[in-house]
Design a protein around this motif. Sequence first.
Motif, PDB file in Angstrom:
ATOM      1  N   GLU A 183      97.725  46.936  38.177  1.00 23.34           N
ATOM      2  CA  GLU A 183      96.570  46.573  38.999  1.00 23.34           C
ATOM      3  C   GLU A 183      96.687  47.201  40.383  1.00 23.34           C
ATOM      4  N   ALA A 184      97.878  47.202  40.949  1.00 25.14           N
ATOM      5  CA  ALA A 184      98.091  47.786  42.272  1.00 25.14           C
ATOM      6  C   ALA A 184      97.859  49.293  42.245  1.00 25.14           C
ATOM      7  N   LEU A 185      98.366  49.953  41.214  1.00 26.23           N
ATOM      8  CA  LEU A 185      98.190  51.405  41.096  1.00 26.23           C
ATOM      9  C   LEU A 185      96.711  51.747  40.917  1.00 26.23           C
ATOM     10  N   GLU A 186      96.007  50.905  40.178  1.00 22.90           N
ATOM     11  CA  GLU A 186      94.571  51.116  40.001  1.00 22.90           C
ATOM     12  C   GLU A 186      93.829  50.938  41.324  1.00 22.90           C
ATOM     13  N   ALA A 187      94.212  49.929  42.095  1.00 24.85           N
ATOM     14  CA  ALA A 187      93.578  49.698  43.392  1.00 24.85           C
ATOM     15  C   ALA A 187      93.832  50.858  44.343  1.00 24.85           C
ATOM     16  N   LEU A 188      95.047  51.372  44.322  1.00 21.66           N
ATOM     17  CA  LEU A 188      95.369  52.521  45.178  1.00 21.66           C
ATOM     18  C   LEU A 188      94.577  53.754  44.761  1.00 21.66           C
ATOM     19  N   GLY A 189      94.452  53.957  43.467  1.00 26.23           N
ATOM     20  CA  GLY A 189      93.669  55.089  42.988  1.00 26.23           C
ATOM     21  C   GLY A 189      92.220  54.998  43.433  1.00 26.23           C
ATOM     22  N   ALA A 190      91.677  53.779  43.414  1.00 25.66           N
ATOM     23  CA  ALA A 190      90.289  53.593  43.842  1.00 25.66           C
ATOM     24  C   ALA A 190      90.136  53.842  45.337  1.00 25.66           C
ATOM     25  N   MET A 191      91.075  53.329  46.137  1.00 22.76           N
ATOM     26  CA  MET A 191      90.956  53.454  47.600  1.00 22.76           C
ATOM     27  C   MET A 191      91.284  54.859  48.087  1.00 22.76           C
ATOM     28  N   LEU A 192      92.490  55.337  47.757  1.00 24.37           N
ATOM     29  CA  LEU A 192      92.950  56.623  48.288  1.00 24.37           C
ATOM     30  C   LEU A 192      92.461  57.805  47.460  1.00 24.37           C
ATOM     31  N   GLY A 193      92.249  57.588  46.172  1.00 27.08           N
ATOM     32  CA  GLY A 193      91.796  58.682  45.318  1.00 27.08           C
ATOM     33  C   GLY A 193      90.289  58.810  45.258  1.00 27.08           C
ATOM     34  N   ASP A 194      89.602  57.713  44.888  1.00 29.22           N
ATOM     35  CA  ASP A 194      88.150  57.749  44.724  1.00 29.22           C
ATOM     36  C   ASP A 194      87.388  57.374  45.982  1.00 29.22           C
ATOM     37  N   LEU A 195      88.105  56.925  47.026  1.00 29.91           N
ATOM     38  CA  LEU A 195      87.484  56.501  48.291  1.00 29.91           C
ATOM     39  C   LEU A 195      86.386  55.459  48.051  1.00 29.91           C
ATOM     40  N   THR A 196      86.737  54.462  47.225  1.00 31.02           N
ATOM     41  CA  THR A 196      85.797  53.384  46.911  1.00 31.02           C
ATOM     42  C   THR A 196      85.303  52.685  48.169  1.00 31.02           C
ATOM     43  N   PHE A 197      86.160  52.549  49.166  1.00 30.78           N
ATOM     44  CA  PHE A 197      85.794  51.903  50.423  1.00 30.78           C
ATOM     45  C   PHE A 197      85.471  52.915  51.517  1.00 30.78           C
ATOM     46  N   GLY A 198      85.234  54.146  51.136  1.00 34.46           N
ATOM     47  CA  GLY A 198      84.876  55.167  52.112  1.00 34.46           C
ATOM     48  C   GLY A 198      85.999  55.402  53.108  1.00 34.46           C
ATOM     49  N   GLU A 199      85.616  55.620  54.366  1.00 34.64           N
ATOM     50  CA  GLU A 199      86.592  55.906  55.420  1.00 34.64           C
ATOM     51  C   GLU A 199      87.556  54.739  55.626  1.00 34.64           C
ATOM     52  N   ALA A 200      87.084  53.511  55.350  1.00 35.97           N
ATOM     53  CA  ALA A 200      87.937  52.334  55.548  1.00 35.97           C
ATOM     54  C   ALA A 200      89.186  52.382  54.687  1.00 35.97           C
ATOM     55  N   GLY A 201      89.108  53.085  53.539  1.00 38.40           N
ATOM     56  CA  GLY A 201      90.228  53.123  52.625  1.00 38.40           C
ATOM     57  C   GLY A 201      91.041  54.395  52.651  1.00 38.40           C
ATOM     58  N   ARG A 202      90.799  55.268  53.613  1.00 35.26           N
ATOM     59  CA  ARG A 202      91.606  56.499  53.711  1.00 35.26           C
ATOM     60  C   ARG A 202      93.046  56.192  54.108  1.00 35.26           C
ATOM     61  N   GLU A 203      93.254  55.050  54.716  1.00 34.84           N
ATOM     62  CA  GLU A 203      94.588  54.555  55.024  1.00 34.84           C
ATOM     63  C   GLU A 203      94.690  53.154  54.424  1.00 34.84           C
ATOM     64  N   VAL A 204      95.816  52.866  53.785  1.00 33.76           N
ATOM     65  CA  VAL A 204      95.980  51.555  53.170  1.00 33.76           C
ATOM     66  C   VAL A 204      97.248  50.892  53.684  1.00 33.76           C
ATOM     67  N   VAL A 205      97.212  49.573  53.670  1.00 39.01           N
ATOM     68  CA  VAL A 205      98.391  48.767  53.959  1.00 39.01           C
ATOM     69  C   VAL A 205      98.773  48.058  52.669  1.00 39.01           C
ATOM     70  N   ILE A 206     100.027  48.221  52.271  1.00 39.91           N
ATOM     71  CA  ILE A 206     100.548  47.522  51.095  1.00 39.91           C
ATOM     72  C   ILE A 206     101.544  46.492  51.611  1.00 39.91           C
ATOM     73  N   GLU A 207     101.311  45.229  51.265  1.00 39.47           N
ATOM     74  CA  GLU A 207     102.198  44.193  51.775  1.00 39.47           C
ATOM     75  C   GLU A 207     102.625  43.238  50.673  1.00 39.47           C
ATOM     76  N   ASP A 208     103.741  42.576  50.912  1.00 33.25           N
ATOM     77  CA  ASP A 208     104.253  41.611  49.952  1.00 33.25           C
ATOM     78  C   ASP A 208     103.265  40.470  49.773  1.00 33.25           C
ATOM     79  N   PHE A 209     103.176  39.981  48.575  1.00 35.36           N
ATOM     80  CA  PHE A 209     102.330  38.832  48.260  1.00 35.36           C
ATOM     81  C   PHE A 209     102.907  37.580  48.908  1.00 35.36           C
ATOM     82  N   MET A 210     102.051  36.805  49.549  1.00 35.85           N
ATOM     83  CA  MET A 210     102.477  35.541  50.148  1.00 35.85           C
ATOM     84  C   MET A 210     101.882  34.393  49.361  1.00 35.85           C
ATOM     85  N   ASP A 211     102.735  33.484  48.930  1.00 36.60           N
ATOM     86  CA  ASP A 211     102.285  32.325  48.169  1.00 36.60           C
ATOM     87  C   ASP A 211     102.202  31.128  49.110  1.00 36.60           C
ATOM     88  N   GLY A 212     101.073  30.434  49.070  1.00 38.45           N
ATOM     89  CA  GLY A 212     100.906  29.277  49.944  1.00 38.45           C
ATOM     90  C   GLY A 212      99.447  28.924  50.090  1.00 38.45           C
TER      91      GLY A 212
END
Length: 455
Positions: A183-212
């Motif tokens: 799922e993460a690799l698919e999301a990255l492909g959409a953002m950085l590869g397909d630019l699904t979010f346009g300019e907003a997704g040209r840079e991404v932040v990947i962070e650890d999941f927080m439970d709470g």
Amino acid sequence: MRRSGGSPAAYFFPARVHRLCHMRILIVGNGGREHALLWKLRRDAPDAEFFATQPNGGMAPLCTAVHIGAGDIEALSGWASSHRIDLTVVGPEAPLAAGIVDRFEHKGLSVFGPSEEAARIESSKAFSKDLMRDAGVPTAEYRTFSNLAGAQQWVRERGAPIVVKASGLAAGKGAIVCMTEDEALEALGAMLGDLTFGEAGREVVIEDFMDGEELSILAVTDGVDAVILQPSQDHKRVGEADTGPNTGGMGAYAPVSIATDSVIAEVRSRIIEPTLQAMSAGGAPFRGILYTGIMKTDAGLKVVEFNCRFGDPEVQVVLPMMKDSLLDLMKTVAEGGSLQSGVAAARTGAAVTTVVASGGYPESYEKGKTISIPDDLESDDCIVFHAGTRTDEGRLLTSGGRVLSVTSVASNFTAAAQASRAAADRIEFDGAFFRADIGWREGLRQQRTATGELA
């Protein structure tokens, strides 16, 4: 001024009626957040004159329309100057990130909101995360990427669950919680590869999941001191029991029982104050409303995100519960004054807002559906805040994904939740849907308390 006989953490800011009654106030924006701001400010200064940019169907009867888009900064600043506007309140993040406050101040206009540089706390998640790291503000471990291969490698190293975020502005939909590496690799492909979010997704932040459990903390700040408003809890997922994709918010409630006085004090000392100090040290003091999304984890409080404006739909429950004058706080900050740190007083009871959305949201949806709101639905304790609505030849029509926020105020959470759901169920348009479980965690807590399961 400290409220006599109240909690030592509660402060009262009296409305300066003689200064506010003849004000001319412009609200930039036309969503549910801006309708709630208009509703509150009209109560703070009932004799003031209000204007709003392209107001929605609920705002239009309450103000004078300004036929200029929220993003047309040059035209808006010129209009505000020529119409002798005393205070401009900017609702959405996009014009703030584009420098509307800088432009208005350059023209000598009083405006509430952060500068373009300070608004980077929301417009660039990479900037925000780096700021927290350097200031020692607790948040999830992260890395920032602009190339797909490097991002994919980091995901494979960290594993899942993991969170992928578009660094830029993505209308509240740019954070994807990925439960598997695929799922993460698919999301990255959409953002950085397909630019699904346009300019907003040209840079991404990947962070650890927080439970709470999440909390939303809104604070009015002069850049040094802050007045914290009543904490609330948003519901970002589209489906009940927090399932499905993220949205701009499907509902909220306040107060939140886990937001104790000690939690609020910790948020102030460990998060808000160090963040404001770091912003000032970096040459971009933050003046306006600082939204802090908190995750209460087993390891303590951690920041999910910062926003540079009021949260939506959080503001639709926070403002109806607010006893103090919001306008007085805004005017003080906009005029360069100083605040006294504290917690704004709130009325007793609880508020719950339920978002009525268009079928298909947060993906594609149709517009132009006729809306039916019963004449007897609204009262002092039930407010319908419009978001995606417009009027056409006397008809109220849908014009967005989140159409209405139905806020009910009652003596306790259970009554407010029931009233909000019942009111939302009486609103009709083709494809309308809403979550019937807003505040479900709070309901479970109260049930467990009643049965002795919680201390």
